[in-house]
Design an enzyme around this catalytic site. Structure first.
Site, PDB file in Angstrom:
ATOM      1  N   SER A   1      35.661  50.246  48.315  1.00  0.00           N
ATOM      2  CA  SER A   1      36.814  50.128  47.430  1.00  0.00           C
ATOM      3  C   SER A   1      37.921  51.017  47.990  1.00  0.00           C
ATOM      4  CB  SER A   1      36.396  50.577  46.019  1.00  0.00           C
ATOM      5  OG  SER A   1      37.497  50.569  45.150  1.00  0.00           O
TER       6      SER A   1
ATOM      7  N   LYS B   1      37.666  45.902  49.356  1.00  0.00           N
ATOM      8  CA  LYS B   1      38.295  45.669  48.042  1.00  0.00           C
ATOM      9  C   LYS B   1      39.539  46.535  47.978  1.00  0.00           C
ATOM     10  CE  LYS B   1      36.988  47.505  43.526  1.00  0.00           C
ATOM     11  NZ  LYS B   1      35.921  47.513  42.504  1.00  0.00           N
TER      12      LYS B   1
ATOM     13  N   LYS C   1      42.558  48.027  45.784  1.00  0.00           N
ATOM     14  CA  LYS C   1      43.068  48.261  44.435  1.00  0.00           C
ATOM     15  C   LYS C   1      44.518  47.788  44.407  1.00  0.00           C
ATOM     16  CE  LYS C   1      39.635  50.460  42.381  1.00  0.00           C
ATOM     17  NZ  LYS C   1      39.042  50.000  41.114  1.00  0.00           N
TER      18      LYS C   1
ATOM     19  N   ASP D   1      41.210  44.449  43.063  1.00  0.00           N
ATOM     20  CA  ASP D   1      40.823  44.956  41.738  1.00  0.00           C
ATOM     21  C   ASP D   1      42.057  45.554  41.067  1.00  0.00           C
ATOM     22  OD1 ASP D   1      39.676  46.072  39.484  1.00  0.00           O
ATOM     23  OD2 ASP D   1      38.321  47.424  40.566  1.00  0.00           O
TER      24      ASP D   1
ATOM     25  N   GLU E   1      39.476  41.022  40.595  1.00  0.00           N
ATOM     26  CA  GLU E   1      38.701  41.738  39.586  1.00  0.00           C
ATOM     27  C   GLU E   1      39.603  42.256  38.468  1.00  0.00           C
ATOM     28  OE1 GLU E   1      36.313  44.718  41.474  1.00  0.00           O
ATOM     29  OE2 GLU E   1      35.849  45.772  39.617  1.00  0.00           O
TER      30      GLU E   1
ATOM     31  N   ASP F   1      35.054  43.151  35.212  1.00  0.00           N
ATOM     32  CA  ASP F   1      34.430  44.472  35.292  1.00  0.00           C
ATOM     33  C   ASP F   1      34.489  45.070  33.879  1.00  0.00           C
ATOM     34  OD1 ASP F   1      33.918  47.213  35.599  1.00  0.00           O
ATOM     35  OD2 ASP F   1      35.309  47.532  37.245  1.00  0.00           O
TER      36      ASP F   1
ATOM     37  N   LYS G   1      28.018  47.127  36.522  1.00  0.00           N
ATOM     38  CA  LYS G   1      27.959  48.585  36.675  1.00  0.00           C
ATOM     39  C   LYS G   1      26.999  49.105  35.620  1.00  0.00           C
ATOM     40  CE  LYS G   1      32.652  49.627  38.143  1.00  0.00           C
ATOM     41  NZ  LYS G   1      33.995  49.966  37.616  1.00  0.00           N
TER      42      LYS G   1
ATOM     43  N   GLY H   1      30.667  50.502  41.115  1.00  0.00           N
ATOM     44  CA  GLY H   1      30.336  51.924  41.133  1.00  0.00           C
ATOM     45  C   GLY H   1      31.409  52.761  40.475  1.00  0.00           C
TER      46      GLY H   1
HETATM   47  C1  NPQ Z   1      36.249  49.957  39.506  1.00  0.00           C
HETATM   48  N1  NPQ Z   1      35.422  51.897  40.838  1.00  0.00           N
HETATM   49  O1  NPQ Z   1      35.568  49.128  40.070  1.00  0.00           O
HETATM   50  C2  NPQ Z   1      36.006  51.441  39.651  1.00  0.00           C
HETATM   51  C3  NPQ Z   1      36.910  52.258  38.853  1.00  0.00           C
HETATM   52  C4  NPQ Z   1      37.079  53.690  39.082  1.00  0.00           C
HETATM   53  C5  NPQ Z   1      34.760  52.204  43.117  1.00  0.00           C
HETATM   54  O2  NPQ Z   1      36.638  51.006  42.492  1.00  0.00           O
HETATM   55  C6  NPQ Z   1      36.929  58.708  39.327  1.00  0.00           C
HETATM   56  C7  NPQ Z   1      35.687  58.296  38.881  1.00  0.00           C
HETATM   57  C8  NPQ Z   1      37.879  57.771  39.609  1.00  0.00           C
HETATM   58  C9  NPQ Z   1      35.398  56.955  38.696  1.00  0.00           C
HETATM   59  C10 NPQ Z   1      38.554  55.455  39.752  1.00  0.00           C
HETATM   60  C11 NPQ Z   1      35.694  51.644  42.123  1.00  0.00           C
HETATM   61  C12 NPQ Z   1      37.607  56.408  39.451  1.00  0.00           C
HETATM   62  C13 NPQ Z   1      36.360  55.984  38.975  1.00  0.00           C
HETATM   63  C14 NPQ Z   1      38.264  54.119  39.557  1.00  0.00           C
HETATM   64  C15 NPQ Z   1      36.124  54.631  38.798  1.00  0.00           C
HETATM   65  O3  NPQ Z   1      37.118  49.561  38.757  1.00  0.00           O
HETATM   66 MG    MG Z   2      36.762  47.460  38.841  1.00  0.00          MG
END
Ligand code: NPQ
Ligand code: MG
Length: 371
Positions: free
Chosen positions: A137, A163, A165, A191, A216, A241, A265, A293
């Site tokens: 990510s 992925k 953001k 995402d 996502e 998600d 998750k 995650g």
């Molecule tokens: C998601 N995770 O899929 C999340 C969201 C996310 C790996 O993209 C600190 C702790 C900051 C957890 C930022 C990934 C975070 C976090 C984003 C989780 O949407």
């Molecule tokens: Mg997500």
């Protein structure tokens, strides 16, 4: 089984690089881990998926600790000797919400039970693979050259799926440039973490030509109808998600046409047993899933890899190598090999916590009174 001892350890671990999403920037991973000891002397470990602030979801760390102490743990203790991981969800169901707080307790108990039985998470859950393909990510950056540098580095390390953001103002251009720079063969997805509305449908349709695997969570978590409508207006498959916190949610979203893919998750859905039920519902409906995650350390990453070894997890997940987030992990590091991570085979979560690293990053420890 009985819980004889339970401690909550607060940690602050620096991230190797700041992680920016549509809801904010993190420089450190702040969380707590639970360590419990059962009446046969077995330890159980689990990591809380929540963050300090309620931005990804309504949960946040101090609230998770409070609900564990005041509402969840007393209900588990009330089961007496009948306590087991499979009874946790039913015992905690009267407490509304708080899936991440429920997840950390159920997971620590499951770890203790499986360690005691000598069985791995993967075998218990029904895993069928000994290694899983890994994705990464990639956060939002201030400039396109910085983004290209990061994506290029991850591809060099062997990540099999990227992925990105996205948020309004950081979407079409980064996707276009990454696609043009790294080619059509790269598995690429985005995402949005709920950053758009249905009024953005025509804008989001401009991502269609880039052959993304999925988009996502473009819309708010409670907007299932909006996702179903968006799915009719764009050709990129929709993946949910934040919207999916239970197998029932998954069934509803699939029936509405709001989800072509689901990011599972365990923390978001209250634990591994509900996560497996979501996998089962999706699999029965021909809906692919992958394991997301929350920037877990090795303590949370290990059981995520076990989940990702189930047959319906047909897309690479966000279960990256330890060094994606941390210079020093709390367990032996997970290393990417040929684009894959190995599924732990030892009893329970299959990894041991490194006591020196744990104490380095511990900011406080509290023992929860059990009477
Ligand atoms: C998601 N995770 O899929 C999340 C969201 C996310 C790996 O993209 C600190 C702790 C900051 C957890 C930022 C990934 C975070 C976090 C984003 C989780 O949407
Ligand atoms: Mg997500």
């Amino acid at each position: 089984m009985k819980i004889e001892h339970l401690e909550i350890r607060w940690l602050s671990i620096p991230l190797v690089t700041p992680f920016r999403t549509s809801f904010g920037t993190s420089h450190d991973r702040d969380t707590f881990v639970v360590r419990l000891v059962t009446d046969d002397g077995t330890e159980g470990w689990a990591e809380c998926g929540a963050e300090p602030d309620p931005l990804y979801s309504s949960e946040f760390l101090p609230a998770a600790e409070m609900v564990i102490r005041d509402h969840l743990l007393p209900r588990l203790l009330a089961l007496g000797d009948d306590l087991s991981a499979t009874r946790v969800a039913h015992a905690l169901a009267p407490v509304k919400g708080h899936p991440m707080a429920k997840h950390v307790l159920e997971t620590a108990l499951l770890d203790a039970e499986l360690r005691s039985a000598g069985m791995s998470f993967a075998r218990y859950l029904g895993g069928v693979k000994d290694r899983v393909p890994t994705g990464v990510s990639v956060g939002i950056y201030d400039s396109i050259p910085e983004l290209l540098d990061k994506v290029g580095g991850y591809l060099d390390q062997g990540y099999l799926r990227i992925k990105l953001k996205i948020e309004p103002g950081w979407d079409l251009e980064p996707v276009r440039v990454v696609r043009e720079t790294f080619g059509d063969d790269v598995l690429l997805q985005v995402d949005a973490n709920t950053a758009y509305t249905l009024a953005d449908a025509r804008h989001l349709a401009q991502l269609d030509p880039f052959d993304l695997l999925l988009m996502e969570q473009p819309l708010p978590e409670d907007d299932l109808r909006g996702h179903a409508e968006l799915a009719r207006r764009i050709s990129t498959p929709i993946c949910l998600d934040e919207s999916i916190t239970s197998a029932r949610d998954a069934a509803t979203a699939i029936a509405l046409g709001a989800a072509h893919v689901i990011n599972v998750k365990p923390a978001r859905v209250g634990g591994y047993l509900e996560a497996r039920r979501i996998h089962d519902v999706a699999h029965a409906n021909g809906i692919p899933v992958w394991c997301g995650g929350m920037l877990e350390t090795g303590i949370g990453r290990a059981p995520n890899l076990a989940l990702a070894s189930l047959p319906g997890f047909v897309l690479p997940g966000d279960t990256s190598a330890s060094d994606r987030y941390y210079d020093t992990d709390l367990t032996a590091p997970f290393v990417i090999e040929d684009g894959h991570l190995s599924v732990p085979t030892g009893p329970g979560i299959g990894v041991d916590v490194l006591p020196d690293v744990l104490s380095t990053f511990t900011t406080s420890v509290s023992t929860v009174p059990l009477d």
